[in-house]
Design a protein around this motif. Structure first.
Motif, PDB file in Angstrom:
ATOM      1  N   ALA A 374       0.837  -1.204   0.000  1.00  0.00           N
ATOM      2  CA  ALA A 374       0.000   0.000   0.000  1.00  0.00           C
ATOM      3  C   ALA A 374       0.871   1.252   0.000  1.00  0.00           C
ATOM      4  O   ALA A 374       0.581   2.228  -0.701  1.00  0.00           O
ATOM      5  N   ALA A 375       1.963   1.224   0.781  1.00  0.00           N
ATOM      6  CA  ALA A 375       2.861   2.378   0.805  1.00  0.00           C
ATOM      7  C   ALA A 375       3.450   2.626  -0.573  1.00  0.00           C
ATOM      8  O   ALA A 375       3.515   3.777  -1.044  1.00  0.00           O
ATOM      9  N   GLY A 376       3.861   1.559  -1.244  1.00  0.00           N
ATOM     10  CA  GLY A 376       4.402   1.698  -2.590  1.00  0.00           C
ATOM     11  C   GLY A 376       3.374   2.233  -3.572  1.00  0.00           C
ATOM     12  O   GLY A 376       3.684   3.064  -4.434  1.00  0.00           O
ATOM     13  N   ALA A 377       2.121   1.782  -3.422  1.00  0.00           N
ATOM     14  CA  ALA A 377       1.060   2.234  -4.324  1.00  0.00           C
ATOM     15  C   ALA A 377       0.774   3.722  -4.143  1.00  0.00           C
ATOM     16  O   ALA A 377       0.580   4.457  -5.128  1.00  0.00           O
ATOM     17  N   VAL A 378       0.756   4.188  -2.891  1.00  0.00           N
ATOM     18  CA  VAL A 378       0.509   5.610  -2.635  1.00  0.00           C
ATOM     19  C   VAL A 378       1.676   6.446  -3.151  1.00  0.00           C
ATOM     20  O   VAL A 378       1.489   7.528  -3.720  1.00  0.00           O
ATOM     21  N   LEU A 379       2.909   5.958  -2.956  1.00  0.00           N
ATOM     22  CA  LEU A 379       4.087   6.658  -3.454  1.00  0.00           C
ATOM     23  C   LEU A 379       3.974   6.865  -4.971  1.00  0.00           C
ATOM     24  O   LEU A 379       4.226   7.960  -5.484  1.00  0.00           O
ATOM     25  N   GLU A 380       3.572   5.795  -5.691  1.00  0.00           N
ATOM     26  CA  GLU A 380       3.440   5.874  -7.149  1.00  0.00           C
ATOM     27  C   GLU A 380       2.305   6.814  -7.554  1.00  0.00           C
ATOM     28  O   GLU A 380       2.454   7.637  -8.476  1.00  0.00           O
ATOM     29  N   ALA A 381       1.172   6.709  -6.855  1.00  0.00           N
ATOM     30  CA  ALA A 381       0.016   7.539  -7.211  1.00  0.00           C
ATOM     31  C   ALA A 381       0.304   9.015  -6.971  1.00  0.00           C
ATOM     32  O   ALA A 381      -0.100   9.881  -7.761  1.00  0.00           O
ATOM     33  N   ALA A 382       1.006   9.314  -5.879  1.00  0.00           N
ATOM     34  CA  ALA A 382       1.356  10.708  -5.599  1.00  0.00           C
ATOM     35  C   ALA A 382       2.272  11.255  -6.696  1.00  0.00           C
ATOM     36  O   ALA A 382       2.089  12.384  -7.177  1.00  0.00           O
ATOM     37  N   ARG A 383       3.229  10.458  -7.112  1.00  0.00           N
ATOM     38  CA  ARG A 383       4.134  10.904  -8.177  1.00  0.00           C
ATOM     39  C   ARG A 383       3.366  11.167  -9.478  1.00  0.00           C
ATOM     40  O   ARG A 383       3.620  12.170 -10.166  1.00  0.00           O
ATOM     41  N   GLU A 384       2.437  10.283  -9.809  1.00  0.00           N
ATOM     42  CA  GLU A 384       1.668  10.460 -11.033  1.00  0.00           C
ATOM     43  C   GLU A 384       0.919  11.787 -11.046  1.00  0.00           C
ATOM     44  O   GLU A 384       0.680  12.378 -12.098  1.00  0.00           O
ATOM     45  N   ASN A 385       0.557  12.271  -9.846  1.00  0.00           N
ATOM     46  CA  ASN A 385      -0.198  13.523  -9.739  1.00  0.00           C
ATOM     47  C   ASN A 385       0.686  14.700  -9.344  1.00  0.00           C
ATOM     48  O   ASN A 385       0.177  15.749  -8.944  1.00  0.00           O
ATOM     49  N   GLY A 386       2.024  14.500  -9.415  1.00  0.00           N
ATOM     50  CA  GLY A 386       2.922  15.634  -9.262  1.00  0.00           C
ATOM     51  C   GLY A 386       3.430  15.903  -7.866  1.00  0.00           C
ATOM     52  O   GLY A 386       3.816  17.039  -7.564  1.00  0.00           O
ATOM     53  N   LEU A 387       3.495  14.870  -7.005  1.00  0.00           N
ATOM     54  CA  LEU A 387       3.979  15.052  -5.633  1.00  0.00           C
ATOM     55  C   LEU A 387       5.005  13.977  -5.312  1.00  0.00           C
ATOM     56  O   LEU A 387       4.748  12.784  -5.500  1.00  0.00           O
ATOM     57  N   LEU A 388       6.164  14.381  -4.798  1.00  0.00           N
ATOM     58  CA  LEU A 388       7.197  13.442  -4.365  1.00  0.00           C
ATOM     59  C   LEU A 388       7.184  13.348  -2.841  1.00  0.00           C
ATOM     60  O   LEU A 388       7.279  14.367  -2.155  1.00  0.00           O
ATOM     61  N   ILE A 389       7.061  12.123  -2.318  1.00  0.00           N
ATOM     62  CA  ILE A 389       7.132  11.859  -0.888  1.00  0.00           C
ATOM     63  C   ILE A 389       8.117  10.717  -0.678  1.00  0.00           C
ATOM     64  O   ILE A 389       8.630  10.130  -1.633  1.00  0.00           O
ATOM     65  N   GLY A 390       8.403  10.387   0.587  1.00  0.00           N
ATOM     66  CA  GLY A 390       9.308   9.293   0.900  1.00  0.00           C
ATOM     67  C   GLY A 390       8.589   8.189   1.639  1.00  0.00           C
ATOM     68  O   GLY A 390       7.387   8.259   1.887  1.00  0.00           O
ATOM     69  N   LYS A 391       9.335   7.159   1.998  1.00  0.00           N
ATOM     70  CA  LYS A 391       8.771   6.096   2.816  1.00  0.00           C
ATOM     71  C   LYS A 391       9.851   5.548   3.731  1.00  0.00           C
ATOM     72  O   LYS A 391      11.046   5.761   3.530  1.00  0.00           O
ATOM     73  N   GLY A 392       9.421   4.845   4.759  1.00  0.00           N
ATOM     74  CA  GLY A 392      10.339   4.267   5.737  1.00  0.00           C
ATOM     75  C   GLY A 392       9.550   3.436   6.725  1.00  0.00           C
ATOM     76  O   GLY A 392       8.487   2.900   6.397  1.00  0.00           O
ATOM     77  N   GLY A 393      10.056   3.345   7.946  1.00  0.00           N
ATOM     78  CA  GLY A 393       9.355   2.585   8.978  1.00  0.00           C
ATOM     79  C   GLY A 393      10.080   1.317   9.345  1.00  0.00           C
ATOM     80  O   GLY A 393      10.751   0.698   8.505  1.00  0.00           O
ATOM     81  N   GLY A 394       9.941   0.922  10.596  1.00  0.00           N
ATOM     82  CA  GLY A 394      10.599  -0.281  11.090  1.00  0.00           C
ATOM     83  C   GLY A 394       9.894  -1.557  10.708  1.00  0.00           C
ATOM     84  O   GLY A 394      10.371  -2.650  10.974  1.00  0.00           O
ATOM     85  N   HIS A 395       8.717  -1.443  10.113  1.00  0.00           N
ATOM     86  CA  HIS A 395       7.924  -2.621   9.763  1.00  0.00           C
ATOM     87  C   HIS A 395       7.788  -2.686   8.253  1.00  0.00           C
ATOM     88  O   HIS A 395       6.743  -2.394   7.670  1.00  0.00           O
ATOM     89  N   ASN A 396       8.907  -3.018   7.591  1.00  0.00           N
ATOM     90  CA  ASN A 396       8.924  -3.228   6.141  1.00  0.00           C
ATOM     91  C   ASN A 396       8.517  -1.985   5.352  1.00  0.00           C
ATOM     92  O   ASN A 396       7.728  -2.064   4.415  1.00  0.00           O
ATOM     93  N   THR A 397       9.070  -0.850   5.729  1.00  0.00           N
ATOM     94  CA  THR A 397       8.882   0.420   5.018  1.00  0.00           C
ATOM     95  C   THR A 397       7.419   0.658   4.631  1.00  0.00           C
ATOM     96  O   THR A 397       7.112   0.881   3.471  1.00  0.00           O
ATOM     97  N   SER A 398       6.551   0.630   5.619  1.00  0.00           N
ATOM     98  CA  SER A 398       5.134   0.839   5.344  1.00  0.00           C
ATOM     99  C   SER A 398       4.644   2.197   5.844  1.00  0.00           C
ATOM    100  O   SER A 398       3.446   2.406   6.003  1.00  0.00           O
ATOM    101  N   THR A 399       5.561   3.118   6.107  1.00  0.00           N
ATOM    102  CA  THR A 399       5.192   4.469   6.529  1.00  0.00           C
ATOM    103  C   THR A 399       5.605   5.465   5.454  1.00  0.00           C
ATOM    104  O   THR A 399       6.752   5.472   5.003  1.00  0.00           O
TER     105      THR A 399
END
Length: 427
Positions: A374-399
């Protein structure tokens, strides 16, 4: 013609991660925006991992770099260096540490590595307390005290790491307690751990807000409570401010100040934002600690004239324009908008953070299980609409990690929040 991605894969290690299914080449930036090689413009809510702190192509910084490059770029620490001394004076004064000395490095990893060297040399111990879910760098010593298995590449280490509970408020055995009881339980855990060690411990290293760990943090005052225990045992406190420093949290200039009842840390490390993209890291410590090394040491690239010129200009801009205050005001608005956007999205477990340092943790709906897909999907969707964000988290980069430049405007915060809402609801 071979694509840049194919060329990258042919010569760069496999473990150097790239974001996005179709990796992005950023060619230039201005303000809070960047452009890719195809000419698409993006609102940048990650700033090169919290490093472009003020703005892309900030005229004051580019002018300082250009002018210094026209004089001299490099000399090493073997020679007097006016820009380095001037920046050290400013950082020492801002640190809150009495009789402070400053040593400049080229990265946060190297800064934490130097802090660990100082602490172990000063105390004569190689035992280090670190927080679970923490991240402190990619060198051999810092990997060895990183409490996040996603980023800890080996169990081998010159240090003995002992991991303490408390860096993550809403997970683990104490999550259901009140803040006061949570702090009491973490202090009791620390006391119990110290009762099991065979000899003295050198230091506790802790991020006031865990960066790579997903912008998690303890209740305010936890490290002050820890400090009272540490002082009784002669243990130093290292505050890793690589991501929390320079006013990003809005409420404070340094993250440790949320735990300021115990006074400043013994050692403070910094990097990322101070150079606004130039390679600057560093350590601040009391003179008796900083001067404890009994062998020669220099830095070839740490404190170089050109990076120091950038740091001086960047810090001056940040202070003169009260970007800490802007992080508090615009960050408060942004987190409200993000929380509103997350309402009704089953995958969102928690929205947390302070200032312009905001995390959105995603889990499988109705559970506490990490949801990196889900985190990867949101990252991709945000980019498609012109926004760059990051991800991380201690539980398999789900933040999802949101950390725009501190000069973010209200209209840009509103625009980014709207794109985030669309991306979250696309799940």
């Amino acid at each position: 013609m071979t694509s840049l991605y194919a060329r990258h894969k042919a010569v760069i290690p496999d473990w150097v991660a790239l974001y996005y299914r179709d990796p992005l080449e950023i060619t230039h930036g201005e303000g809070r925006h960047v452009w890719d090689a195809e000419g698409r413009r993006y609102l940048d809510f990650f700033g090169g991992i919290l490093t472009t702190m003020t703005a892309h192509a900030l005229p004051e910084v580019t002018k300082a770099v250009s002018e210094q490059a026209g004089r001299i770029i490099h000399s090493s620490t073997l020679y007097l260096n006016r820009p380095m001394v001037e920046l050290a004076e400013r950082v020492a004064g801002l640190s809150g540490i009495p009789d402070a000395r400053v040593f400049f490095t080229t990265s946060g990893t190297e800064a934490n590595d130097a802090a660990l060297l100082l602490a172990t040399a000063y105390t004569g111990s190689n035992q280090i307390l670190a927080m679970r879910n923490s991240y402190h760098g990619r060198s051999f010593s810092t990997v060895g005290i990183t409490g996040n298995r996603t980023w800890s590449t080996t169990s081998l280490s010159p240090l003995q790491a002992l991991y303490v509970y408390g860096g993550v408020r809403t997970r683990g055995p104490y999550a259901g307690l009140t803040d006061e009881r949570f702090t009491e339980a973490c202090v009791a855990d620390l006391e119990d751990m110290l009762g099991q060690t065979r000899s003295g411990v050198a230091a506790l290293i802790a991020e006031p807000i865990q960066g790579v760990g997903g912008f998690t943090s303890p209740p305010d005052g936890l490290y002050a409570a820890f400090r009272r225990v540490l002082d009784r045992h002669g243990i130093l406190w290292i505050s890793d401010e690589v991501q929390t420093g320079w006013g990003r949290t809005g409420d404070h200039f340094w993250g440790w100040q949320a735990h300021g009842q115990a006074g400043p840390p013994d050692i403070l490390t910094f990097a990322k934002g101070i150079g606004n993209g130039m390679s600057i890291g560093g350590v601040v410590a009391r003179a008796e600690i900083m001067n404890c090394l009994d062998a020669n040491s220099i830095s070839t690239f740490g404190g170089s004239p050109i990076t120091m010129a950038a740091g001086l200009a960047n810090l001056a801009y940040l202070l003169e324009h009260d970007l800490q205050g802007n992080a508090r005001r615009v960050g408060g608005l942004l987190i409200e908008r993000v929380r509103a956007a997350a309402v009704g999205v089953a995958a969102v477990r928690e929205v947390r953070g302070r200032g312009l340092m905001i995390g959105i943790e995603l889990t499988e709906p109705g559970t506490d299980r990490a949801n990196p897909d889900a985190a990867g999907a949101v990252l991709e969707a945000a980019r498609e609409n012109g926004l760059l964000i990051g991800k991380g988290g201690g539980h398999n980069t789900s933040t999802l990690r949101i950390a725009p430049p501190l000069s973010l405007t209200v209209s840009e915060a509103e625009e980014g929040a709207a794109i985030l809402e669309q991306a979250l609801r696309s799940l």
